[in-house]
Design a protein around this motif. Structure first.
Motif, PDB file in Angstrom:
ATOM      1  N   PRO A   1       0.796  -1.231   0.000  1.00 44.78           N
ATOM      2  CA  PRO A   1       0.000   0.000   0.000  1.00 44.78           C
ATOM      3  C   PRO A   1       0.828   1.280   0.000  1.00 44.78           C
ATOM      4  O   PRO A   1       0.373   2.310  -0.504  1.00 44.78           O
ATOM      5  N   GLU A   2       2.033   1.227   0.551  1.00 48.01           N
ATOM      6  CA  GLU A   2       2.855   2.432   0.599  1.00 48.01           C
ATOM      7  C   GLU A   2       3.288   2.909  -0.789  1.00 48.01           C
ATOM      8  O   GLU A   2       3.747   4.042  -0.954  1.00 48.01           O
ATOM      9  N   LEU A   3       3.132   2.051  -1.790  1.00 44.48           N
ATOM     10  CA  LEU A   3       3.486   2.433  -3.154  1.00 44.48           C
ATOM     11  C   LEU A   3       2.327   3.073  -3.913  1.00 44.48           C
ATOM     12  O   LEU A   3       2.534   3.623  -4.992  1.00 44.48           O
TER      13      LEU A   3
ATOM     14  N   PHE B   1       2.796  12.686  -7.256  1.00 46.80           N
ATOM     15  CA  PHE B   1       2.967  11.340  -7.794  1.00 46.80           C
ATOM     16  C   PHE B   1       4.366  10.801  -7.512  1.00 46.80           C
ATOM     17  O   PHE B   1       4.554   9.603  -7.281  1.00 46.80           O
ATOM     18  N   TYR B   2       5.349  11.682  -7.519  1.00 41.79           N
ATOM     19  CA  TYR B   2       6.739  11.273  -7.350  1.00 41.79           C
ATOM     20  C   TYR B   2       7.190  11.285  -5.889  1.00 41.79           C
ATOM     21  O   TYR B   2       8.357  11.008  -5.596  1.00 41.79           O
ATOM     22  N   VAL B   3       6.290  11.612  -4.992  1.00 38.80           N
ATOM     23  CA  VAL B   3       6.637  11.723  -3.568  1.00 38.80           C
ATOM     24  C   VAL B   3       6.053  10.525  -2.822  1.00 38.80           C
ATOM     25  O   VAL B   3       4.837  10.374  -2.708  1.00 38.80           O
ATOM     26  N   PHE B   4       6.920   9.690  -2.289  1.00 37.95           N
ATOM     27  CA  PHE B   4       6.491   8.495  -1.553  1.00 37.95           C
ATOM     28  C   PHE B   4       6.595   8.787  -0.061  1.00 37.95           C
ATOM     29  O   PHE B   4       7.608   8.496   0.577  1.00 37.95           O
ATOM     30  N   GLU B   5       5.545   9.371   0.473  1.00 34.39           N
ATOM     31  CA  GLU B   5       5.584   9.820   1.860  1.00 34.39           C
ATOM     32  C   GLU B   5       5.729   8.672   2.850  1.00 34.39           C
ATOM     33  O   GLU B   5       6.198   8.865   3.965  1.00 34.39           O
ATOM     34  N   HIS B   6       5.307   7.472   2.444  1.00 37.66           N
ATOM     35  CA  HIS B   6       5.339   6.334   3.363  1.00 37.66           C
ATOM     36  C   HIS B   6       6.553   5.428   3.130  1.00 37.66           C
ATOM     37  O   HIS B   6       6.609   4.328   3.668  1.00 37.66           O
ATOM     38  N   VAL B   7       7.484   5.908   2.327  1.00 38.24           N
ATOM     39  CA  VAL B   7       8.751   5.204   2.129  1.00 38.24           C
ATOM     40  C   VAL B   7       9.840   6.094   2.712  1.00 38.24           C
ATOM     41  O   VAL B   7      10.332   7.017   2.058  1.00 38.24           O
ATOM     42  N   SER B   8      10.204   5.835   3.949  1.00 40.37           N
ATOM     43  CA  SER B   8      11.113   6.731   4.659  1.00 40.37           C
ATOM     44  C   SER B   8      12.555   6.621   4.186  1.00 40.37           C
ATOM     45  O   SER B   8      13.322   7.590   4.260  1.00 40.37           O
ATOM     46  N   ASN B   9      12.937   5.444   3.694  1.00 39.79           N
ATOM     47  CA  ASN B   9      14.305   5.229   3.247  1.00 39.79           C
ATOM     48  C   ASN B   9      14.255   4.572   1.864  1.00 39.79           C
ATOM     49  O   ASN B   9      14.255   3.340   1.759  1.00 39.79           O
ATOM     50  N   PRO B  10      14.191   5.370   0.795  1.00 38.43           N
ATOM     51  CA  PRO B  10      14.058   4.800  -0.551  1.00 38.43           C
ATOM     52  C   PRO B  10      15.156   3.817  -0.924  1.00 38.43           C
ATOM     53  O   PRO B  10      14.873   2.795  -1.561  1.00 38.43           O
ATOM     54  N   ALA B  11      16.390   4.084  -0.530  1.00 34.74           N
ATOM     55  CA  ALA B  11      17.486   3.182  -0.879  1.00 34.74           C
ATOM     56  C   ALA B  11      17.283   1.809  -0.252  1.00 34.74           C
ATOM     57  O   ALA B  11      17.440   0.776  -0.912  1.00 34.74           O
ATOM     58  N   ALA B  12      16.928   1.786   1.028  1.00 24.76           N
ATOM     59  CA  ALA B  12      16.675   0.517   1.710  1.00 24.76           C
ATOM     60  C   ALA B  12      15.444  -0.165   1.120  1.00 24.76           C
ATOM     61  O   ALA B  12      15.414  -1.395   0.975  1.00 24.76           O
TER      62      ALA B  12
END
Length: 218
Positions: free
Chosen positions: A73-75, A159-170
């Motif tokens: 869902p975070e995506l 659209f490009y902001v993933f507020e629920h993905v705190s660490n995109p690299a991980a």
């Protein structure tokens, strides 16, 4: 026996198609500032149709052993796309008038076909979109903010902001692990790679239909 991680195979074997999509005439002109905001708005509308196809099937796929782990869902992007389009159109009236281009319609139909009958194929489409959004999509966001004066990570580029993905690299590392651990055999992996090529071809087709739809500003 090939011991290359499957995520690496997907990336390397789709490199040329990925490059073609990222360097299409439409994307180059839009990101280079040669097209007006109307082109960006039309592009965002087409994404709305694609992501509806990607996300409308999540409930049905959630328990699938192959595609289920990718239902995260975070995506979710559809609500953010709708919010961006409300902003870009100055209201919600766009929903009744929005139409998918023929290439977009074919793209969304193929996603739905895979979701209903071939979950592993759906994973190929999920990969080409969401992992790209978390990576190269951030370049699009930054360029759009500068070109059209959008608030940083605000309306127009949510659209490009993933507020629920705190660490995109991980997060991307975890996503690649899911790809590496897909419970499918080598033949099925080959078919997934081929579907990944097909997904990029759909993107290129959409860009080609968007070309020329708006006059150059320069």
């Amino acid at each position: 026996m090939d011991v290359t991680p499957f995520s690496t195979r997907l990336r390397t074997e789709s490199h040329d198609q990925h490059h073609e999509a990222n360097h299409s005439t439409f994307m180059s002109d839009m990101l280079g500032g040669a097209l007006g905001i109307a082109a960006y708005r039309r592009y965002t509308e087409q994404l709305w149709f694609v992501y509806r196809a990607l996300e409308d099937c999540w409930d049905a796929l959630a328990a699938d052993p192959v595609a289920g782990p990718f239902v995260q869902p975070e995506l979710a992007r559809v609500p953010e796309l709708a919010r961006d389009l409300d902003f870009l159109h100055g209201g919600t009236g766009w929903r009744a008038a929005a139409e998918p281009l023929p290439a977009t319609k074919a793209y969304a139909a193929r996603i739905g076909e895979c979701a209903r009958g071939w979950p592993a194929g759906y994973v190929a489409h999920h990969y080409t979109r969401y992992l790209g959004d978390l990576s190269g999509g951030q370049v699009v966001r930054g360029t759009a903010e500068k070109t059209w004066g959008f608030e940083r990570k605000g309306d127009g580029v949510r659209f490009y902001v993933f507020e629920h993905v705190s660490n995109p690299a991980a997060y991307k590392r975890g996503y690649r692990r899911l790809l590496d651990e897909l419970p499918v055999d080598d033949l099925e992996k080959k078919r997934i790679v081929e579907e990944c090529h097909r997904a990029f071809a759909f993107n290129v087709a959409v860009f080609r239909e968007l070309e020329g739809s708006d006059p150059l500003t320069a």
